[in-house]
Design a protein around this motif. Structure first.
Motif, short mmCIF file in Angstrom:
data_model
loop_
_atom_site.label_atom_id
_atom_site.label_comp_id
_atom_site.label_asym_id
_atom_site.label_seq_id
_atom_site.Cartn_x
_atom_site.Cartn_y
_atom_site.Cartn_z
N VAL A 140 0.84 -1.19 0.00
CA VAL A 140 0.00 0.00 0.00
C VAL A 140 0.88 1.24 0.00
O VAL A 140 2.11 1.17 0.08
N THR A 141 0.21 2.40 -0.09
CA THR A 141 0.89 3.70 -0.01
C THR A 141 0.33 4.47 1.16
O THR A 141 -0.89 4.59 1.32
N MET A 142 1.22 5.00 1.99
CA MET A 142 0.82 5.74 3.19
C MET A 142 0.85 7.24 2.91
O MET A 142 1.85 7.75 2.39
N VAL A 147 0.85 -0.88 9.53
CA VAL A 147 1.57 -0.92 8.25
C VAL A 147 3.07 -0.78 8.51
O VAL A 147 3.49 0.12 9.24
N LEU A 200 -2.12 3.54 11.40
CA LEU A 200 -2.70 4.58 10.54
C LEU A 200 -4.20 4.39 10.42
O LEU A 200 -4.70 3.26 10.39
N VAL A 240 0.80 -4.13 4.72
CA VAL A 240 -0.17 -4.29 5.80
C VAL A 240 0.20 -5.49 6.67
O VAL A 240 0.37 -6.61 6.17
N ARG A 251 -6.00 7.04 5.54
CA ARG A 251 -4.64 7.50 5.27
C ARG A 251 -3.81 6.46 4.51
O ARG A 251 -2.61 6.64 4.30
N VAL A 252 -4.44 5.37 4.09
CA VAL A 252 -3.74 4.30 3.37
C VAL A 252 -4.44 4.07 2.04
O VAL A 252 -5.64 3.85 1.99
N ARG A 253 -3.67 4.13 0.96
CA ARG A 253 -4.23 3.90 -0.38
C ARG A 253 -3.77 2.56 -0.92
O ARG A 253 -2.70 2.06 -0.58
N TRP A 300 -7.72 4.27 8.44
CA TRP A 300 -8.06 3.65 7.16
C TRP A 300 -7.92 4.63 6.00
O TRP A 300 -7.39 4.29 4.94
#
Length: 431
Positions: free
Chosen positions: A102-104, A133, A149, A113, A153-155, A151
């Motif tokens: 994922v991207t933070m 993460v 983080l 994750v 804020r995570v892509r 939810w």
């Protein structure tokens, strides 16, 4: 203890589930979350529990009264026993999100994750609100910082991931018995299942393969590549390896056998020569064998070895040297109960039982079943025309080959299973 306001789902995996009477229903295997059309985090609608006979059922979240570090407890009411099936708008949290790349935000940093938390609001609704993460540093062998983080804020959480690791999912599955892990693998998409299987060490994967349906065994073995497949086959019991290789075309069998160490391949080659449905085709070629001058103490030490399956460790077969199958002349068997009653210094030749005729490699399975049931045996010796011990048929061998060919398959009906219950009050018709 009542349910806490926030629960990390990876920590639930494997917890026992009890009804209000204290009877165990099954074990937690995952959580089910429903996607929303808005930007709100997915709603947790229930847990997936695995019951005996490998049936997975849905437990609505409002049926759960408490969660602690040891167990999940349900309130009163009937359970829907229909096999769980994921709907298109749902996530299985551990299966779909663990190890996802994922991207933070806000710095667009990459991560993986490690765990997902569900949290309840004032109305009792549960949602996936936070994620653990681990950042990726880009430096070989160096682990990034673990962060908590929200939810939003995570892509990259929804949709098909480009790549995915296996470390965190393996950590969740690590304590499962091979049969339970095999069952969990069947729930994964084919690609994910093959990734997880390939990440297991050779010995663990060999144990798991023996618990999978034949078509899954073949697909996983093929995906491994020939060199790795040969290594895994070497770790399997010869009879299990022979069964698996028997599902492959003869040219592929020979390629894999040639890649195996000769001393590992030779007993498998021999087993492949026997006609299906006979003692030779279902026996193990590695029972516990000792010479008649071995002592009771030596025999007890051998059957205590932890890697021996219970049915194999239940008796010692006595034969003249050489001790590897095919042995010298077969003399008889000493069951472990007799070993416990004899002095440790007593020689096996003085306590051997030869009152039951051994099987021949050509003895058909129905006859084996009848004779084992008649004499209440968990294993029987198999000898060749020269009365040399070539193997032993155990009760688990008989069961494996007496059940329907698809009995390990998750889609196969469970013999004697109760009819599926009607839909729950929440309207979920697939259990």
């Amino acid at each position: 203890m009542t349910i806490g306001n926030r629960v990390y789902i990876a920590r639930l995996a494997g917890l026992a589930v009890f009804d209000p009477n204290g009877d165990q229903v099954g074990r937690v295997r995952d959580a089910v979350a429903r996607l929303r059309t808005t930007s709100r985090p997915p709603q947790v609608v229930g847990l997936v529990a695995e019951m005996p006979m490998r049936r997975r059922i849905f437990l609505p979240i409002n049926r759960i009264t408490s969660i602690d570090s040891d167990a999940v407890v349900l309130n009163t009411g009937t359970l829907n026993l229909r096999r769980f099936e994921k709907r298109p708008n749902e996530l299985l949290v551990l299966e779909d999100l663990l190890d996802r790349r994922v991207t933070m935000e806000p710095a667009e940093r990459p991560g993986v994750v490690v765990d997902v938390a569900m949290e309840s609001n004032r109305t009792g609704e549960w949602s996936l609100t936070r994620l653990a993460v681990r950042g990726q540093t880009g430096r070989l062998g160096r682990r990034g910082q673990l962060q908590q983080l929200d939810w939003d804020r995570v892509r990259g959480l929804i949709g098909v991931p480009d790549t995915r690791g296996t470390a965190n999912l393996l950590a969740v599955l690590d304590q499962m018995r091979p049969a339970d892990l095999a069952n969990a693998l069947q729930d994964l998409p084919d690609g994910r299942r093959n990734e997880v299987a390939a990440a297991l060490d050779d010995e663990r994967l060999a144990d798991v393969l023996g618990e999978l349906p034949e078509h899954d065994q073949v697909e996983i073995l093929t995906a491994l590549g020939r060199e790795r497949a040969a290594d895994v086959l070497e770790e399997m019991d010869p009879d299990d390896a022979a069964d698996l290789l028997g599902e492959l075309p003869p040219p592929e069998q020979e390629v894999l056998l040639d890649l195996m160490e000769p001393d590992e391949a030779d007993p498998v080659r021999q087993l492949l020569k026997y006609k299906p449905g006979t003692a030779g085709s279902v026996m193990t070629s590695e029972p516990v064998i000792l010479t008649p001058d071995a002592t009771v103490a030596e025999a007890l030490a051998r059957i205590r070895e932890p890697q021996l399956p219970p049915a194999v460790a239940a008796q010692v077969f006595v034969a003249r040297a050489p001790m590897a199958t095919p042995t010298g002349k077969y003399l008889g068997v000493v069951h472990f109960q007799r070993l416990l009653r004899e002095p440790p210094a007593e020689m096996l030749g003085g306590v051997v039982d030869n009152g039951i005729d051994p099987l021949q490699p050509s003895t058909p399975l129905p006859e084996i079943t009848r004779r084992m049931a008649t004499y209440d045996l968990v294993a029987m010796p198999v000898v060749d025309a020269a009365n040399r011990l070539v193997g032993a048929v155990t009760v688990d061998d008989v069961l494996d080959h007496s059940l329907p060919a698809d009995w390990r398959d998750r889609d196969a009906p469970t013999p004697g299973a109760r009819p599926a219950a009607t839909a729950t009050a929440e309207g979920r018709a697939d259990g």
